[in-house]
Design a protein around this motif. Structure first.
Motif, PDB file in Angstrom:
ATOM      1  N   VAL A  50       2.289  -3.561   9.105  1.00 44.53           N
ATOM      2  CA  VAL A  50       0.915  -4.039   9.303  1.00 44.53           C
ATOM      3  C   VAL A  50      -0.076  -3.015   8.746  1.00 44.53           C
ATOM      4  O   VAL A  50       0.148  -1.808   8.853  1.00 44.53           O
ATOM      5  CB  VAL A  50       0.641  -4.247  10.814  1.00 44.53           C
ATOM      6  CG1 VAL A  50      -0.794  -4.664  11.074  1.00 44.53           C
ATOM      7  CG2 VAL A  50       1.607  -5.267  11.400  1.00 44.53           C
ATOM      8  N   TYR A  51      -1.158  -3.535   8.197  1.00 42.89           N
ATOM      9  CA  TYR A  51      -2.264  -2.708   7.712  1.00 42.89           C
ATOM     10  C   TYR A  51      -3.542  -3.285   8.293  1.00 42.89           C
ATOM     11  O   TYR A  51      -3.725  -4.511   8.272  1.00 42.89           O
ATOM     12  CB  TYR A  51      -2.299  -2.753   6.177  1.00 42.89           C
ATOM     13  CG  TYR A  51      -3.285  -1.808   5.542  1.00 42.89           C
ATOM     14  CD1 TYR A  51      -2.900  -0.535   5.165  1.00 42.89           C
ATOM     15  CD2 TYR A  51      -4.598  -2.193   5.302  1.00 42.89           C
ATOM     16  CE1 TYR A  51      -3.801   0.344   4.564  1.00 42.89           C
ATOM     17  CE2 TYR A  51      -5.503  -1.323   4.710  1.00 42.89           C
ATOM     18  CZ  TYR A  51      -5.093  -0.062   4.339  1.00 42.89           C
ATOM     19  OH  TYR A  51      -5.969   0.807   3.758  1.00 42.89           O
ATOM     20  N   ALA A  52      -4.429  -2.444   8.809  1.00 41.57           N
ATOM     21  CA  ALA A  52      -5.678  -2.928   9.412  1.00 41.57           C
ATOM     22  C   ALA A  52      -6.850  -2.107   8.908  1.00 41.57           C
ATOM     23  O   ALA A  52      -6.754  -0.887   8.770  1.00 41.57           O
ATOM     24  CB  ALA A  52      -5.598  -2.862  10.931  1.00 41.57           C
ATOM     25  N   PHE A  53      -7.954  -2.816   8.660  1.00 43.40           N
ATOM     26  CA  PHE A  53      -9.148  -2.156   8.135  1.00 43.40           C
ATOM     27  C   PHE A  53     -10.388  -2.902   8.608  1.00 43.40           C
ATOM     28  O   PHE A  53     -10.327  -4.065   9.011  1.00 43.40           O
ATOM     29  CB  PHE A  53      -9.104  -2.078   6.603  1.00 43.40           C
ATOM     30  CG  PHE A  53      -8.914  -3.406   5.915  1.00 43.40           C
ATOM     31  CD1 PHE A  53      -9.995  -4.105   5.404  1.00 43.40           C
ATOM     32  CD2 PHE A  53      -7.646  -3.961   5.771  1.00 43.40           C
ATOM     33  CE1 PHE A  53      -9.831  -5.324   4.760  1.00 43.40           C
ATOM     34  CE2 PHE A  53      -7.462  -5.177   5.134  1.00 43.40           C
ATOM     35  CZ  PHE A  53      -8.563  -5.855   4.629  1.00 43.40           C
ATOM     36  N   ARG A  54     -11.520  -2.218   8.540  1.00 38.35           N
ATOM     37  CA  ARG A  54     -12.786  -2.810   8.968  1.00 38.35           C
ATOM     38  C   ARG A  54     -13.253  -3.862   7.964  1.00 38.35           C
ATOM     39  O   ARG A  54     -13.155  -3.657   6.759  1.00 38.35           O
ATOM     40  CB  ARG A  54     -13.848  -1.735   9.137  1.00 38.35           C
ATOM     41  CG  ARG A  54     -13.464  -0.735  10.214  1.00 38.35           C
ATOM     42  CD  ARG A  54     -14.649  -0.036  10.835  1.00 38.35           C
ATOM     43  NE  ARG A  54     -14.161   0.948  11.789  1.00 38.35           N
ATOM     44  CZ  ARG A  54     -13.779   0.672  13.033  1.00 38.35           C
ATOM     45  NH1 ARG A  54     -13.866  -0.549  13.496  1.00 38.35           N
ATOM     46  NH2 ARG A  54     -13.339   1.624  13.830  1.00 38.35           N
TER      47      ARG A  54
END
Length: 113
Positions: A24-28
């Motif tokens: 998983v990758y998460a960003f604003r």
């Protein structure tokens, strides 16, 4: 593949990363709709909910564990938050890569849209 989110995950396009693990990758979000607006993206390219396979069940569990972790890190786990998945154009999906919007930091109204 010419996928915006795949390019972000691979570091070809910059992002305000706040979480990453093997799956998983998460960003604003660059156009936030709430004080906390994070996009949570599986690293495996899946175009939409419609393209999920039975083998992706464990991956979805990892996405929701990331949601839980990020919500706690953002300080919205006690007050509440919303997780949204848009599917195809009428559902509001603008990038053809499955992604989850984590929204919080204020009282969210219902119904949305």
């Amino acid at each position: 593949m010419d996928c915006l989110f795949c390019k972000i995950i691979q570091g070809e396009i910059p992002s305000a990363k706040i979480y990453e693990d093997d799956f998983v990758y998460a960003f604003r979000d660059i156009d936030p709709k709430a004080p906390t607006h994070v996009l949570i993206v599986p690293k495996k390219h899946i175009s939409s909910v419609n393209e999920l396979e039975a083998e992706d069940t464990a991956l979805l569990g990892k996405v929701y564990k990331a949601v839980q972790t990020i919500a706690a890190e953002e300080g919205i786990d006690k007050t509440g938050y919303r997780v949204v998945v848009n599917t195809l154009s009428d559902g509001g999906q603008t990038v053809a890569h499955l992604h989850f919007h984590l929204l919080g930091g204020r009282s969210l109204t219902w119904p949305p849209g």
